[in-house]
Design a protein around this motif. Structure first.
Motif, PDB file in Angstrom:
ATOM      1  N   ASP A  81       0.833  -1.201   0.000  1.00  6.62           N
ATOM      2  CA  ASP A  81       0.000   0.000   0.000  1.00  6.62           C
ATOM      3  C   ASP A  81       0.871   1.255   0.000  1.00  6.62           C
ATOM      4  OD1 ASP A  81      -2.304  -1.497   0.001  1.00  6.62           O
ATOM      5  OD2 ASP A  81      -2.626  -1.349   2.173  1.00  6.62           O
ATOM      6  N   LEU A  88       0.918   4.294  -2.831  1.00  2.00           N
ATOM      7  CA  LEU A  88       0.701   5.700  -2.522  1.00  2.00           C
ATOM      8  C   LEU A  88       1.828   6.556  -3.085  1.00  2.00           C
ATOM      9  CD1 LEU A  88      -0.694   8.057  -1.196  1.00  2.00           C
ATOM     10  CD2 LEU A  88       0.313   7.374   0.996  1.00  2.00           C
ATOM     11  N   GLU A 139      -6.234  11.894  -5.590  1.00  2.00           N
ATOM     12  CA  GLU A 139      -6.233  10.591  -4.934  1.00  2.00           C
ATOM     13  C   GLU A 139      -5.110  10.495  -3.912  1.00  2.00           C
ATOM     14  OE1 GLU A 139      -6.946   6.612  -3.819  1.00  2.00           O
ATOM     15  OE2 GLU A 139      -8.171   8.262  -4.593  1.00  2.00           O
ATOM     16  N   ARG A 155      -5.599   9.973   0.164  1.00  2.00           N
ATOM     17  CA  ARG A 155      -5.003   8.869   0.896  1.00  2.00           C
ATOM     18  C   ARG A 155      -4.096   9.363   2.013  1.00  2.00           C
ATOM     19  NH1 ARG A 155      -3.017   4.335  -3.315  1.00  2.00           N
ATOM     20  NH2 ARG A 155      -2.439   3.364  -1.339  1.00  2.00           N
TER      21      ARG A 155
END
Length: 293
Positions: A11, A15, A26, A30
């Motif tokens: 993850d 990012l 986005e 996040r």
């Protein structure tokens, strides 16, 4: 021994990739979600341990999340990789926010956060490089992290790599003279890949910084030592991302991040007693309610 969490590390890579290929909406969404999660974990960790430095943890959260979530060239599955960027939390008493950020990025499983400050836990009240992946040097005594960061930046230059070194300082910590020796050296050596980030919440243990030993005009002081100075909102992820852009002058970069101690919890914000006060059960519930709105 703490080891990486591959799922969280994946993850983290996604990012960083989103930021690099210019997906700002986005990526910022996040980063904001990650900050909210880290703040919740900080409250839980300090509640479980019944000790900690919640005010400073909450003020530095967005800085740490932006750095580890989007800026630093690091790999949680290979925390000692040659050529990696170096990060030093000089205000080491705010270890809870650092641990929560490291766990969120996959340096170790989030379940370990429940052991914060417990006997024999690797997650001490101050970061320990021998126990926690992602920690470059032990910190706690204020005024030590900045000189180490200057040494790291000099080392990167000698190796010929392009690693950046980032050190996060408390503003009250700047009353330690060793910081200004480090600032003088960094400016003299033109360490353009060195960043000193000041968590400028204007509070320290027991009082306001300006009532203890006045720091302002802080930007002018760094500039006088030969630093490129950027003042920014320390809770705005987009502004922080811009502040970590490469040096335009060939000099090291001082990022003065304007923050609020206790950010996100109204009864803690800008209150000096919350430097290391621990919330009672009712306050914990109120804090969680505010942070999950």
């Amino acid at each position: 021994m703490l080891t990486a969490d591959p799922s969280a590390a994946a993850d983290h890579r996604a990012l960083r990739q989103a930021v690099r290929i210019a997906e700002p909406p986005e990526a910022l969404r996040r980063l904001r979600a990650m900050s909210a999660d880290v703040r919740l974990k900080v409250v839980d960790m300090i509640d479980r341990a019944r000790m900690g430095h919640i005010g400073g943890d909450l003020s530095v959260t967005d800085i740490l999340v932006t750095l580890f979530g989007a800026v630093l060239d690091v790999d949680p599955e290979h925390p000692d990789a040659p050529g990696r960027d170096r990060f030093i939390l000089s205000k080491g008493h705010c270890a809870a926010a650092l641990y929560a950020t490291l766990a969120r990025c996959g340096y170790f499983p989030e379940a370990a956060l429940a052991t914060f400050m417990a006997p024999h836990s690797p997650l001490n009240g101050h970061p320990n490089r021998r126990k926690v992946p992602g920690v470059e040097t032990n910190t706690g005594p204020l005024g030590h992290g900045f000189p180490v960061a200057v040494g790291c930046a000099l080392g990167a230059r000698l190796r010929g790599d392009h690693a950046r070194t980032v050190v996060v300082l408390g503003d009250g910590e700047l009353q330690e003279g060793s910081n200004w020796e480090a600032a003088m050296t960094g400016g003299h050596q033109r360490l353009a890949r060195l960043y000193a980030v000041v968590d400028r919440n204007r509070l320290q243990q027991g009082a306001r910084t300006e009532d203890t030993v006045r720091l302002d005009p802080l930007a002018e002081k760094f500039a006088a030592f030969g630093w490129e100075v950027r003042e920014t909102d320390g809770h705005d992820h987009a502004a922080l991302l811009a502040a970590f852009a490469p040096s335009t002058t060939g000099q090291p970069v001082a990022v003065i991040a304007d923050t609020v101690k206790g950010k996100g919890v109204s009864f803690i914000e800008d209150r000096v007693e919350w430097h290391h006060k621990v919330p009672d059960p009712a306050q914990v519930r109120a804090a969680i309610e505010e942070l999950t709105r």
